[in-house]
Scaffold this motif. Structure first.
Motif, PDB file in Angstrom:
ATOM      1  N   ARG A  80      46.933  27.480  37.243  1.00 31.19           N
ATOM      2  CA  ARG A  80      46.414  28.039  38.118  1.00 31.19           C
ATOM      3  C   ARG A  80      46.036  26.971  38.948  1.00 31.19           C
ATOM      4  O   ARG A  80      45.777  27.198  40.070  1.00 31.19           O
TER       5      ARG A  80
ATOM      6  N   LEU B 202      46.461  26.979  43.600  1.00 28.26           N
ATOM      7  CA  LEU B 202      45.601  26.957  44.804  1.00 28.26           C
ATOM      8  C   LEU B 202      44.954  25.490  45.424  1.00 28.26           C
ATOM      9  O   LEU B 202      43.940  25.903  46.021  1.00 28.26           O
TER      10      LEU B 202
ATOM     11  N   THR C  40      41.632  42.215  41.013  1.00 30.12           N
ATOM     12  CA  THR C  40      42.011  42.644  42.389  1.00 30.12           C
ATOM     13  C   THR C  40      39.875  42.423  42.650  1.00 30.12           C
ATOM     14  O   THR C  40      39.116  43.298  42.287  1.00 30.12           O
TER      15      THR C  40
ATOM     16  N   ARG D  21      36.680  34.627  48.255  1.00 33.82           N
ATOM     17  CA  ARG D  21      37.454  35.257  47.972  1.00 33.82           C
ATOM     18  C   ARG D  21      38.730  34.576  47.457  1.00 33.82           C
ATOM     19  O   ARG D  21      39.094  34.608  45.815  1.00 33.82           O
ATOM     20  N   TYR D  22      38.468  32.732  47.587  1.00 39.16           N
ATOM     21  CA  TYR D  22      38.965  31.898  47.092  1.00 39.16           C
ATOM     22  C   TYR D  22      38.723  31.860  45.363  1.00 39.16           C
ATOM     23  O   TYR D  22      39.904  32.154  44.653  1.00 39.16           O
TER      24      TYR D  22
ATOM     25  N   ARG E  48      40.571  34.349  43.371  1.00 40.41           N
ATOM     26  CA  ARG E  48      41.634  33.873  42.287  1.00 40.41           C
ATOM     27  C   ARG E  48      42.254  32.264  41.647  1.00 40.41           C
ATOM     28  O   ARG E  48      42.381  31.681  40.436  1.00 40.41           O
TER      29      ARG E  48
ATOM     30  N   ALA F 197      43.182  38.629  42.052  1.00 39.29           N
ATOM     31  CA  ALA F 197      43.369  38.364  43.169  1.00 39.29           C
ATOM     32  C   ALA F 197      42.768  38.950  44.277  1.00 39.29           C
ATOM     33  O   ALA F 197      42.073  39.993  44.102  1.00 39.29           O
ATOM     34  N   ASN F 198      43.547  39.449  45.278  1.00 40.37           N
ATOM     35  CA  ASN F 198      42.998  39.245  46.803  1.00 40.37           C
ATOM     36  C   ASN F 198      42.984  40.686  47.148  1.00 40.37           C
ATOM     37  O   ASN F 198      44.598  41.273  47.606  1.00 40.37           O
TER      38      ASN F 198
END
Length: 308
Positions: A4, A8, A139, A153-154, A157, A162-163
């Motif tokens: 992960r 990123l 999401t 939003r980051y 993640r 998810a976005n």
């Protein structure tokens, strides 16, 4: 590096981060930090450690570092835990060494952002863990803090989520109010008006439609939409809706989603579960910045705030 964290790496736009930080610092210290300018010698240096007082998942390490470097370009920042990694209470997450005044100037802004981002990542990770193995994707929504969407939003993640669409410009999502205007309340018009709308779009634009009754599903599917959102459906209705769609579109569940219900919602077979609470109602994670002066020279003449 965990998968992960590797995924990123580099995914948070530097320009967006700096824009947020500059606005926040301008808000917090429009004419400088009068307290530090009065009390702290201009050449004093400090080392500060970002410590976790509770367990969680980190998000915002680079934001923390950027805040410190913005007030002191020579600051040395060591990130001890990567974004997307879980940590225990008592873990040292980052360490910064730099000008003491600069560290204190950036402290509140840096903490506010990393605390909020880590809270979002931590909450998202809880939801993701509860739907593991079901195939359902967790999401976010557009229910973000104005001006902080790119960071929040980051953070989603970072938590393994998810976005959804980033903005109103990115995809079509026809909700109940749109449909009411389009059809005048006549469900017989639904397929035709949606087909007409879809015909105006480029072939790469995603088209999603929200429904709140089982009776709307077939007319919406007949228009050839990409995703159908089942809004505030009961569990039996969700399962029936997934069966009715039968793979002809992606199925999204929304409404009444919390940590107690999400696993059962995922078990109905939906593809996506959107959760506004990931971003709109989290409480800041308890992180602290512990500062020690390294060097404290005598206060120089004129070390206080400039006159005026």
């Amino acid at each position: 590096m965990p998968a992960r964290a590797a995924a990123l790496a580099g995914s948070l736009p530097e320009a967006a981060v700096l824009a947020v930080l500059r606005a926040a610092l301008q808000e917090d210290a429009p004419y400088g930090d009068v307290t530090s300018q009065t009390l702290i010698p201009a050449q004093a240096r400090a080392t500060a450690v970002l410590n976790a007082r509770v367990p969680g998942v980190l998000s915002g390490g680079e934001v923390f570092a950027a805040a410190m470097r913005l007030t002191d370009p020579g600051a040395v920042v060591e990130l001890l835990v990567r974004d997307g990694e879980p940590f225990a209470a008592g873990t040292a997450l980052a360490r910064v060494t730099g000008n003491a005044r600069a560290v204190l100037l950036a402290e509140r802004v840096a903490l506010n952002l990393v605390q909020r981002m880590s809270a979002i990542a931590t909450k998202t990770a809880e939801f993701v863990a509860l739907v593991a193995g079901t195939g359902a994707r967790i999401t976010d929504t557009r229910k973000t803090t104005p001006g902080l969407r790119v960071l929040e939003r980051y953070a989603v993640r970072c938590g393994g989520g998810a976005n959804h669409r980033f903005s109103l410009s990115d995809a079509v999502l026809a909700k109940d109010n749109h449909l009411a205007v389009l059809t005048g309340g006549d469900p017989a018009k639904l397929t035709a008006v949606l087909r007409g709308a879809k015909a105006q779009l480029g072939h790469t634009t995603h088209f999603e439609v929200e429904v709140d009754t089982m009776e709307q599903i077939e007319p919406v599917l007949a228009a050839g939409v990409d995703t159908i959102m089942l809004d505030n459906f009961s569990l039996p209705e969700l399962a029936a809706g997934v069966g009715l769609v039968g793979g002809r579109a992606r199925v999204e569940a929304s409404g009444n989603v919390n940590l107690d219900t999400v696993a059962d919602i995922a078990a109905t077979g939906v593809d996506v579960i959107s959760i506004g609470a990931l971003t709109h109602s989290v409480a800041a994670l308890d992180l602290g910045l512990d500062i020690e002066l390294d060097v404290a020279p005598a206060v120089e003449s004129g070390a206080g705030p400039a006159a005026g």
